[in-house]
Design an enzyme around this catalytic site. Structure first.
Site, PDB file in Angstrom:
ATOM      1  N   TRP A 226      40.309  84.390  77.578  1.00 29.23           N
ATOM      2  CA  TRP A 226      40.688  84.864  78.914  1.00 29.23           C
ATOM      3  C   TRP A 226      39.981  86.126  79.354  1.00 29.23           C
ATOM      4  CZ3 TRP A 226      44.119  84.080  83.142  1.00 29.23           C
ATOM      5  CH2 TRP A 226      44.490  82.739  83.270  1.00 29.23           C
TER       6      TRP A 226
ATOM      7  N   TYR B 246      36.168  80.325  73.424  1.00 26.18           N
ATOM      8  CA  TYR B 246      37.218  80.209  74.432  1.00 26.18           C
ATOM      9  C   TYR B 246      37.968  81.525  74.599  1.00 26.18           C
ATOM     10  CZ  TYR B 246      41.252  78.364  76.881  1.00 26.18           C
ATOM     11  OH  TYR B 246      42.226  78.128  77.801  1.00 26.18           O
TER      12      TYR B 246
HETATM   13  N1  LIG Z   1      51.329  78.874  69.831  1.00 26.44           N
HETATM   14  C1  LIG Z   1      50.658  78.878  70.982  1.00 26.44           C
HETATM   15  N2  LIG Z   1      49.356  79.207  70.995  1.00 26.44           N
HETATM   16  C2  LIG Z   1      48.670  79.216  72.148  1.00 26.44           C
HETATM   17  C3  LIG Z   1      49.287  78.841  73.369  1.00 26.44           C
HETATM   18  C4  LIG Z   1      50.675  78.468  73.333  1.00 26.44           C
HETATM   19  O1  LIG Z   1      51.281  78.103  74.364  1.00 26.44           O
HETATM   20  N3  LIG Z   1      51.321  78.525  72.127  1.00 26.44           N
HETATM   21  N4  LIG Z   1      48.560  78.837  74.529  1.00 26.44           N
HETATM   22  C5  LIG Z   1      47.116  78.662  74.429  1.00 26.44           C
HETATM   23  C6  LIG Z   1      46.471  78.965  75.707  1.00 26.44           C
HETATM   24  S1  LIG Z   1      46.944  77.986  77.035  1.00 26.44           S
HETATM   25  C7  LIG Z   1      45.490  79.879  75.844  1.00 26.44           C
HETATM   26  S2  LIG Z   1      44.720  80.025  77.374  1.00 26.44           S
HETATM   27  C8  LIG Z   1      45.014  80.697  74.694  1.00 26.44           C
HETATM   28  C9  LIG Z   1      44.649  82.125  75.091  1.00 26.44           C
HETATM   29  O2  LIG Z   1      43.923  82.747  74.110  1.00 26.44           O
HETATM   30  P1  LIG Z   1      42.865  83.912  74.453  1.00 26.44           P
HETATM   31  O3  LIG Z   1      42.265  83.689  75.776  1.00 26.44           O
HETATM   32  O4  LIG Z   1      41.956  84.037  73.295  1.00 26.44           O
HETATM   33  O5  LIG Z   1      43.819  85.178  74.526  1.00 26.44           O
HETATM   34  P2  LIG Z   1      43.606  86.653  75.080  1.00 26.44           P
HETATM   35  O6  LIG Z   1      44.622  87.467  74.396  1.00 26.44           O
HETATM   36  O7  LIG Z   1      43.622  86.654  76.562  1.00 26.44           O
HETATM   37  O8  LIG Z   1      42.168  87.056  74.522  1.00 26.44           O
HETATM   38  C10 LIG Z   1      41.181  87.637  75.303  1.00 26.44           C
HETATM   39  C11 LIG Z   1      40.434  88.679  74.487  1.00 26.44           C
HETATM   40  O9  LIG Z   1      39.304  89.088  75.241  1.00 26.44           O
HETATM   41  C12 LIG Z   1      39.181  90.510  75.178  1.00 26.44           C
HETATM   42  N5  LIG Z   1      38.477  90.934  76.399  1.00 26.44           N
HETATM   43  C13 LIG Z   1      38.997  91.206  77.624  1.00 26.44           C
HETATM   44  N6  LIG Z   1      38.019  91.528  78.488  1.00 26.44           N
HETATM   45  C14 LIG Z   1      36.853  91.459  77.823  1.00 26.44           C
HETATM   46  C15 LIG Z   1      35.501  91.681  78.189  1.00 26.44           C
HETATM   47  O10 LIG Z   1      35.178  92.024  79.324  1.00 26.44           O
HETATM   48  N7  LIG Z   1      34.556  91.496  77.220  1.00 26.44           N
HETATM   49  C16 LIG Z   1      34.866  91.133  75.946  1.00 26.44           C
HETATM   50  N8  LIG Z   1      33.889  90.966  75.081  1.00 26.44           N
HETATM   51  N9  LIG Z   1      36.159  90.923  75.574  1.00 26.44           N
HETATM   52  C17 LIG Z   1      37.124  91.074  76.485  1.00 26.44           C
HETATM   53  C18 LIG Z   1      40.595  91.012  75.072  1.00 26.44           C
HETATM   54  O11 LIG Z   1      40.636  92.306  74.503  1.00 26.44           O
HETATM   55  C19 LIG Z   1      41.257  89.922  74.209  1.00 26.44           C
HETATM   56  O12 LIG Z   1      41.201  90.236  72.841  1.00 26.44           O
HETATM   57  O13 LIG Z   1      46.059  80.729  73.701  1.00 26.44           O
HETATM   58  C20 LIG Z   1      46.458  79.442  73.290  1.00 26.44           C
HETATM   59  N10 LIG Z   1      47.354  79.565  72.147  1.00 26.44           N
HETATM   60  N1  LIG Z   2      52.803  86.484  81.852  1.00 27.65           N
HETATM   61  C1  LIG Z   2      51.924  85.532  81.470  1.00 27.65           C
HETATM   62  N2  LIG Z   2      51.555  84.560  82.346  1.00 27.65           N
HETATM   63  C2  LIG Z   2      50.695  83.577  81.948  1.00 27.65           C
HETATM   64  C3  LIG Z   2      50.118  83.573  80.666  1.00 27.65           C
HETATM   65  C4  LIG Z   2      50.524  84.605  79.756  1.00 27.65           C
HETATM   66  O1  LIG Z   2      50.077  84.652  78.594  1.00 27.65           O
HETATM   67  N3  LIG Z   2      51.420  85.555  80.196  1.00 27.65           N
HETATM   68  N4  LIG Z   2      49.212  82.591  80.324  1.00 27.65           N
HETATM   69  C5  LIG Z   2      48.564  81.815  81.393  1.00 27.65           C
HETATM   70  C6  LIG Z   2      47.977  80.582  80.845  1.00 27.65           C
HETATM   71  S1  LIG Z   2      46.445  80.670  80.096  1.00 27.65           S
HETATM   72  C7  LIG Z   2      48.572  79.386  80.941  1.00 27.65           C
HETATM   73  S2  LIG Z   2      47.814  78.026  80.236  1.00 27.65           S
HETATM   74  C8  LIG Z   2      49.845  79.223  81.628  1.00 27.65           C
HETATM   75  C9  LIG Z   2      50.831  78.434  80.766  1.00 27.65           C
HETATM   76  O2  LIG Z   2      51.854  77.901  81.523  1.00 27.65           O
HETATM   77  P1  LIG Z   2      52.889  76.900  80.807  1.00 27.65           P
HETATM   78  O3  LIG Z   2      52.177  76.029  79.850  1.00 27.65           O
HETATM   79  O4  LIG Z   2      53.699  76.252  81.849  1.00 27.65           O
HETATM   80  O5  LIG Z   2      53.752  77.967  79.980  1.00 27.65           O
HETATM   81  P2  LIG Z   2      54.624  77.844  78.643  1.00 27.65           P
HETATM   82  O6  LIG Z   2      55.307  79.151  78.524  1.00 27.65           O
HETATM   83  O7  LIG Z   2      53.828  77.366  77.486  1.00 27.65           O
HETATM   84  O8  LIG Z   2      55.682  76.726  78.952  1.00 27.65           O
HETATM   85  C10 LIG Z   2      56.490  76.734  80.119  1.00 27.65           C
HETATM   86  C11 LIG Z   2      57.907  76.350  79.808  1.00 27.65           C
HETATM   87  O9  LIG Z   2      57.913  75.115  79.110  1.00 27.65           O
HETATM   88  C12 LIG Z   2      59.017  75.134  78.235  1.00 27.65           C
HETATM   89  N5  LIG Z   2      58.847  74.082  77.229  1.00 27.65           N
HETATM   90  C13 LIG Z   2      58.232  74.134  76.028  1.00 27.65           C
HETATM   91  N6  LIG Z   2      58.311  72.931  75.419  1.00 27.65           N
HETATM   92  C14 LIG Z   2      58.987  72.119  76.261  1.00 27.65           C
HETATM   93  C15 LIG Z   2      59.385  70.752  76.214  1.00 27.65           C
HETATM   94  O10 LIG Z   2      59.104  70.028  75.271  1.00 27.65           O
HETATM   95  N7  LIG Z   2      60.071  70.268  77.289  1.00 27.65           N
HETATM   96  C16 LIG Z   2      60.388  71.039  78.370  1.00 27.65           C
HETATM   97  N8  LIG Z   2      61.065  70.461  79.363  1.00 27.65           N
HETATM   98  N9  LIG Z   2      60.035  72.316  78.445  1.00 27.65           N
HETATM   99  C17 LIG Z   2      59.333  72.848  77.400  1.00 27.65           C
HETATM  100  C18 LIG Z   2      59.051  76.540  77.698  1.00 27.65           C
HETATM  101  O11 LIG Z   2      60.355  76.845  77.226  1.00 27.65           O
HETATM  102  C19 LIG Z   2      58.648  77.351  78.923  1.00 27.65           C
HETATM  103  O12 LIG Z   2      59.782  77.832  79.608  1.00 27.65           O
HETATM  104  O13 LIG Z   2      50.448  80.482  81.915  1.00 27.65           O
HETATM  105  C20 LIG Z   2      49.567  81.437  82.461  1.00 27.65           C
HETATM  106  N10 LIG Z   2      50.374  82.603  82.847  1.00 27.65           N
HETATM  107 MO   LIG Z   3      45.967  78.788  78.968  1.00 25.64          MO
END
Ligand SMILES: Nc1nc2c(c(=O)[nH]1)N[C@H]1C(S)=C(S)[C@@H](COP(=O)(O)OP(=O)(O)OC[C@H]3O[C@@H](n4cnc5c(=O)[nH]c(N)nc54)[C@H](O)[C@@H]3O)O[C@H]1N2
Ligand SMILES: Nc1nc2c(c(=O)[nH]1)N[C@H]1C(S)=C(S)[C@@H](COP(=O)(O)OP(=O)(O)OC[C@H]3O[C@@H](n4cnc5c(=O)[nH]c(N)nc54)[C@H](O)[C@@H]3O)O[C@H]1N2
Ligand SMILES: [Mo]
Length: 828
Positions: free
Chosen positions: A154, A152
Site C-alpha cells: 500500500w 505488493y
Molecule cells: N490476516 C490477514 N492478512 C491480510 C489481510 C486480512 O484481511 N487478514 N488483508 C490483506 C490485504 S487486503 C492487504 S491490501 C495487505 C496489505 O499489506 P501491505 O500493503 O503490505 O501493508 P502496509 O502496512 O500498508 O505496508 C506498506 C509498507 O510500505 C511502507 N511505505 C509507505 N510509503 C512508502 C514509500 O513511499 N516508499 C517505500 N519504499 N515504502 C513505503 C510502509 O512503511 C509500510 O511498511 O494485507 C493483507 N493481509
Molecule cells: N481503517 C482501515 N481501512 C481500510 C484498510 C485498513 O487496513 N484500515 N484496508 C483497506 C483495504 S486494502 C481493503 S482490501 C479493505 C478491506 O475491506 P473488507 O475486506 O471489507 O474488510 P474486512 O475487515 O476484512 O472485512 C469486513 C467485515 O467482514 C467481516 N467478516 C469476516 N469474515 C466474514 C464472514 O465469513 N462472513 C461475514 N458475513 N462477514 C465476515 C468482518 O467481521 C468485518 O466486519 O479495507 C480498506 N480500508
Molecule cells: Mo487490500
C-alpha cells in the site's frame, strides 16, 4: 482482463514515465528553486495521504500540527493528525544498511541469519553499487526468472512517487522480473466475477449514493465495516463515502447487518445484527434462495431474460442430486442463524427495493469464489439488478464506491515504461512465471511446480534468487508467517526500500532509507471513484537523515545499468508533476469547465504556488448512475462481458475447467477450518479484519497504538460468555495459538461478537520472542502467525485470511517487552 490492477481498473491514469528528484543533502532541489518555489519553513502546506487531504502547520522547518484540510463528514478520522508521528518516528531508517554476513560475502550470505545478524551502515553510493552488482549477477545466472519484484503493498499516495511502479519501471528497463497476478484485497472475487457478471465488480463504480438514498427501502450490509474501511482510499480519501453513510443513518431506512462481529459500522448505524458463523454465508444465501423459490417469490422473467443457467442450478438448490435440499433449516445448522431469520430476510429483500452492500472479508476465505457468486444469484432471483437502488454492490465500503464521479481533469502517473527496449525476451519469461500473489510462499518453497489458475497452468520460477520489495510489509501481510519465514530464507538476496524498521526491513539483506510523502513533492487525485479534486502534495519538510525518494534510488540504480535517460526521460521530479498536471489542465480547458462549471484551475506554476486543491463537480448523469442499468434496459444492445452476455449463474467456461473446488454454479463447500467441522483442531474461529486504527501495518508505530493497545498488545475481541468460560477478563494478556503459531494479545471482552468467534485485526508488527526458535511467540499479536496459507480454489488462488481456527487462554507467564518498535542500530 482479470490481471487488471485496481489502479488500472479504477481509472485510466494514462500517462507515461518517471522523474528525478532531490539531492541528498540539499534542502530543496535546484529545479524547484529555478522555478521560484521555496520550501515553506514557517506556514501551511497542503498535501494528501491515503486518509485524506491534509493541512500541515510548519514552524522552523518542522511539522507542528496536522489536521484535515476540510472535513465533510462528522466522523472523526484520527489518521489525519499523525503526520508528525510518521515523519519523526523513532524507528525511521535514516541510512542505507547491509546485513553483516551479506556484506562479508554476498555469495554465501547466511540467509538463516536474516533478522538476527548485525546491521552495517554503508554509504548510499556503496549500497547502490552493491544492489546493481548482485542484481546483475542473479540475472546472469538465472535470467529474469530469478528476480522477484511482485512487491505488493500500500506504499503512500502520490502519482509520481509510486514505489512499486518505479521498481517495475527500473526492472523493466534493465532485464525484467517475475511479477504477480491479482491482489490480497479481492483475490477471489476479481477472478470469479468476470465469469459471472463480465466485470470485476469490486473496483467499479456502484449505483450512485443519491439513487440508493432515494430508492432503496432496505439496505443490507453483508460482511463490511465501511465506517472503518472508508478511513482510507487508494489515492487520497474524499471523505464523501463516510458522509453518505451518515446520510444513510439519517434516512431512517431499514438497515440489516450480516457479520459475525457487531462492528463499528453496525453500532454506528444502530442496525439489526444477524451473526452467522464465519464463512457460512453461502449456506445462508442458499437457504434464502430455497425459501424464495418455495414461496414462488422470484423473478422468473429476469432469470429467463437476463441470466443463464438457473435451470442447471435449481436441482442443486432443491437437492435433486445430493439429497440435500438447501432449506433454511439446513442453512441454520451450518450458519447458526435461525431458519426463521433466514426466511424473514428472504422475504424482506424480495418485498422491498433492497441494496445489498457487501465487503470483501467473506471472499478472503476458503472457497471465497462462492459468496459473491451466490449473492449475484440471490439478487438475480429477486430481479432487482439494474433497478434504481436494487441489487448488490461490492465497493460501497472501499475508497468511496458509489460517490458520484466528477467531471474534471484526471492527473496521470508514472508508468512501468515501455518494454520493447531491445531484447524483451524477459517479458515473455516474466509473464510466463508471474503467479497469483498469495502463492508466494508456495512459489518459493516449490520452485518449478505447476499449478492450476483460472483455467490455465502456471509454472513457478525455477529459482527465485533475488527479491526486491518496496512499499509493502509482507512479513506482516502474508498468511502463515512461520511458513513464510522459511520461504523467505531461500533467496540469496533481499533488498527493501522502507521508511521504518518494519519486520520486513529487518529481515532483508540491504535496506534503503525511503522518504515519507511529506519530504518530497508529488500530486494526486482525490477520491478513487469521485475524482473530486486534484491535490498538490508539496514537500513539507526536508528529508530525515539520508533518506531518499524511491524515484531517486531507482534512477541511480538505472544509471548503473546505463539506462538513466530512459528512466527519467531527462525530466526532474517537478517536471513530471507538472506534465501530469498540464495533462489534466488540457482536459479541463477542452471541456470548457472553467466557464461552464466555475472550475478554478490555473496553469501549473500558479497552482503549485497557490498550494491548494483544484475541485470539480459531479454531473447529473453520474448522480443518477445505476450499475447495470443499461444492461437492464436492453441486454441485447448492452450485453455483459460474459460469454453469453448475460449473468452466468451457471458458467460453461468454469465447467470446462473441471475443478473439484470450484464448480460451474455457486455451491456450499465446507472450509478447511470452521466451527461446524468434525474434529476441530481448535475451538474458536479467528477473523482477522482490517484494523480500525491502522492502514494494515502502517501507523502501528505512531501514538495511536497507545490508544488501541490492550495489555500493550493488539486487542483480540472475545464474546463475554466465552471469556467467562475461559477465565479471561477484559484487559488480560492472552495467548492465542494453533498448530501454525502463537501470539500474545490483549483481551477485549464484549457482547459485540458471536460466541465462538475471535477478532484480531491484521497488521500488528510481527515481533518474535526468540527468532532462532521455530514457531516462536509473536509478542505484539500479528494475526497472520495464526492464518492458513492455502488458495481459495484453483480458480482464483486468492488468500484465505478469514478462515482459521485458534485457541485462546489467559497468559500466565511474565509479559515480555515489545522490541519491534525499538531502533535496531544502537548507534543511530
Ligand atoms: N490476516 C490477514 N492478512 C491480510 C489481510 C486480512 O484481511 N487478514 N488483508 C490483506 C490485504 S487486503 C492487504 S491490501 C495487505 C496489505 O499489506 P501491505 O500493503 O503490505 O501493508 P502496509 O502496512 O500498508 O505496508 C506498506 C509498507 O510500505 C511502507 N511505505 C509507505 N510509503 C512508502 C514509500 O513511499 N516508499 C517505500 N519504499 N515504502 C513505503 C510502509 O512503511 C509500510 O511498511 O494485507 C493483507 N493481509
Ligand atoms: N481503517 C482501515 N481501512 C481500510 C484498510 C485498513 O487496513 N484500515 N484496508 C483497506 C483495504 S486494502 C481493503 S482490501 C479493505 C478491506 O475491506 P473488507 O475486506 O471489507 O474488510 P474486512 O475487515 O476484512 O472485512 C469486513 C467485515 O467482514 C467481516 N467478516 C469476516 N469474515 C466474514 C464472514 O465469513 N462472513 C461475514 N458475513 N462477514 C465476515 C468482518 O467481521 C468485518 O466486519 O479495507 C480498506 N480500508
Ligand atoms: Mo487490500
Amino acid at each position: 482482463m482479470t490481471n487488471l490492477s485496481r489502479r488500472n481498473a479504477l481509472k485510466n491514469l494514462g500517462a507515461i514515465m518517471a522523474l528525478p528528484l532531490f539531492m541528498q543533502t540539499k534542502l530543496f532541489s535546484s529545479e524547484n528553486a529555478k522555478k521560484g518555489f521555496k520550501l515553506i519553513t514557517d506556514g501551511e502546506v497542503i498535501t494528501g495521504a491515503h486518509w485524506g487531504m491534509l493541512k500541515l502547520t510548519i514552524k522552523n522547518g518542522k511539522i507542528v500540527k496536522s489536521e484535515p484540510y476540510e472535513k465533510i463528514s462528522k466522523i472523526k478520522n484520527p489518521f489525519l493528525e499523525l503526520t508528525g508521528d510518521l515523519v519523526y518516528a523513532k524507528d525511521r531508517i535514516k541510512y542505507p544498511y547491509v546485513r553483516k554476513s551479506y556484506l562479508q560475502n554476498p555469495d554465501d550470505p547466511k540467509p538463516e541469519l536474516r533478522g538476527r545478524d548485525e546491521w552495517v551502515r554503508v554509504s548510499y553510493e556503496d549500497a547502490i553499487n552493491l544492489i546493481a552488482k548482485e542484481l546483475k549477477k542473479t540475472r546472469k545466472k538465472y535470467g529474469a526468472e530469478g528476480v522477484f519484484a511482485g512487491s505488493y503493498g500500500w506504499k503512500s499516495s502520490g502519482n509520481v512517487q509510486n514505489s512499486r511502479i518505479l521498481l517495475h519501471r527500473f526492472m523493466n528497463m534493465t532485464g525484467g522480473f517475475v511479477g504477480v497476478l491479482g491482489d490480497y484485497s479481492t483475490g477471489a472475487s476479481q477472478f470469479i466475477m468476470p465469469h459471472v457478471m463480465g466485470t470485476l465488480e469490486v473496483y467499479e463504480q456502484q449505483t450512485s449514493w443519491p439513487v440508493v438514498l432515494e430508492n432503496s427501502k432496505v439496505v443490507v450490509i453483508w460482511g463490511a465495516n465501511p465506517i472503518v474501511t472508508l478511513r482510507i482510499s487508494w489515492t487520497v480519501n474524499d471523505d464523501l463515502g463516510l458522509k453518505y453513510f451518515e446520510d444513510l443513518k439519517k434516512s431512517g431506512k431499514k438497515i440489516i447487518f450480516i457479520d459475525p462481529v457487531k462492528n463499528e459500522t453496525c453500532q454506528f448505524l444502530d442496525a439489526e445484527w444477524i451473526a452467522p458463523n464465519p464463512n457460512t454465508d453461502v449456506a445462508m444465501m442458499l437457504g434464502m434462495m430455497y425459501e424464495l423459490y418455495n414461496s414462488k417469490k422470484y423473478d422468473k422473467e429476469f432469470l429467463e431474460n437476463y441470466c443463464v443457467g438457473f435451470d442447471k442450478f435449481l436441482p442443486y438448490l432443491l437437492g435433486k442430486n445430493d439429497e440435500t435440499p438447501k432449506t433454511p433449516e439446513w442453512a441454520e445448522k451450518i450458519s447458526g442463524v435461525s431458519a426463521k431469520t433466514i426466511k424473514e430476510l428472504a422475504h424482506t429483500i424480495f418485498d422491498n427495493r433492497t441494496m445489498i452492500m457487501s465487503g470483501w472479508g467473506m471472499q478472503r476465505a476458503h472457497h471465497g469464489e462462492q459468496p459473491h457468486w451466490a449473492l449475484a444469484t440471490l439478487c438475480a432471483m429477486t430481479g432487482q439488478i439494474g433497478l434504481p437502488g436494487g441489487g448488490f454492490g461490492l465497493s460501497y465500503h472501499y475508497s468511496g464506491g458509489g460517490v458520484p464521479t466528477a467531471k474534471g481533469g484526471v492527473v496521470g502517473g508514472i508508468t512501468t515504461g515501455s518494454t520493447n527496449s531491445g531484447g524483451a525476451e524477459w517479458l515473455e519469461v516474466a509473464s510466463k512465471y508471474s503467479f497469483p500473489l498469495a502463492r508466494i510462499s508456495d512459489a518459493l518453497l516449490n520452485p518449478g511446480k505447476t499449478i492450476d489458475h483460472n483455467g490455465q497452468k502456471i509454472a513457478y520460477p525455477k529459482k527465485i534468487d533475488f527479491i526486491y520489495w518496496v512499499g509493502g510489509n509482507p512479513i506482516v501481510h502474508h498468511q502463515d508467517t512461520n511458513k513464510f519465514l522459511k520461504a523467505w530464507q531461500l533467496p540469496r538476496t533481499i533488498v527493501v526500500n522502507e521508511i521504518y524498521w518494519t519486520p520486513t526491513a529487518r529481515l532483508a539483506d540491504i535496506v534503503m532509507p525511503a522518504t515519507t510523502s511529506y519530504e518530497r513533492d508529488d500530486i494526486s487525485m482525490v477520491g478513487d471513484y469521485s475524482n473530486i479534486a486534484i491535490v498538490p502534495m508539496k514537500q513539507a519538510v526536508k528529508p530525515i537523515g539520508e533518506s531518499r525518494n524511491d524515484f531517486e534510488i531507482f534512477r541511480d540504480l538505472a544509471e548503473k545499468f546505463g539506462v538513466k535517460d530512459k528512466f527519467d526521460e531527462g525530466k526532474s521530479e517537478l517536471e513530471w508533476i507538472e506534465s501530469f498536471y498540464e495533462g489534466a489542465y488540457k482536459q479541463v480547458l477542452s471541456m470548457n469547465l472553467i466557464e461552464l462549471n466555475g472550475v478554478d484551475m490555473k496553469p501549473f506554476k500558479e497552482f503549485w504556488q497557490e498550494n491548494k486543491p483544484v475541485k470539480f463537480l459531479s454531473t447529473m448523469e453520474s448522480e443518477s448512475y445505476i450499475r447495470h442499468g443499461d444492461f437492464r434496459e436492453d441486454p441485447i444492445l448492452n450485453p455483459l462481458g460474459t460469454p453469453s452476455g448475460l449473468i452466468e449463474i451457471y458458467s460453461e467456461t468454469i465447467e470446462k475447467m473441471h475443478y473439484d473446488d470450484c464448480k460451474a454454479h455457486p455451491m456450499w463447500f465446507e472450509p478447511i477450518e470452521w466451527l461446524g467441522m468434525k474434529n476441530k483442531p481448535a475451538e474458536f474461529h479467528l477473523v482477522s479484519s482490517h484494523p480500525t486504527d491502522r492502514l494494515h501495518s502502517q501507523l502501528n508505530n505512531t501514538s495511536l497504538r497507545e490508544h488501541l493497545a490492550i495489555a500493550n498488545r493488539e486487542p483480540v475481541w472475545i464474546n463475554e460468555d466465552d471469556a467467562k468460560a475461559k477465565g479471561i477478563k477484559n484487559g488480560d494478556l492472552v495467548r492465542v495459538f494453533n498448530a501454525r503459531g502463537q501470539i500474545l494479545a490483549g483481551a477485549f471482552v464484549t457482547k459485540n461478537i458471536k460466541k465462538g468467534v475471535l477478532k484480531l485485526s491484521e497488521g500488528a508488527w510481527y515481533d518474535p520472542l526468540n527468532s532462532s526458535e521455530e514457531n516462536t511467540l509473536c509478542k505484539n499479536g500479528s494475526a497472520n502467525v495464526l492464518t492458513i496459507d492455502i488458495p481459495t480454489s484453483k480458480l482464483a488462488n486468492g488468500n484465505i485470511a478469514h478462515t482459521a481456527l485458534a485457541n485462546i487462554e489467559k497468559y500466565s507467564g511474565e509479559a515480555p517487552d515489545l522490541t519491534i518498535f525499538k531502533h535496531p542500530d544502537p548507534k543511530a
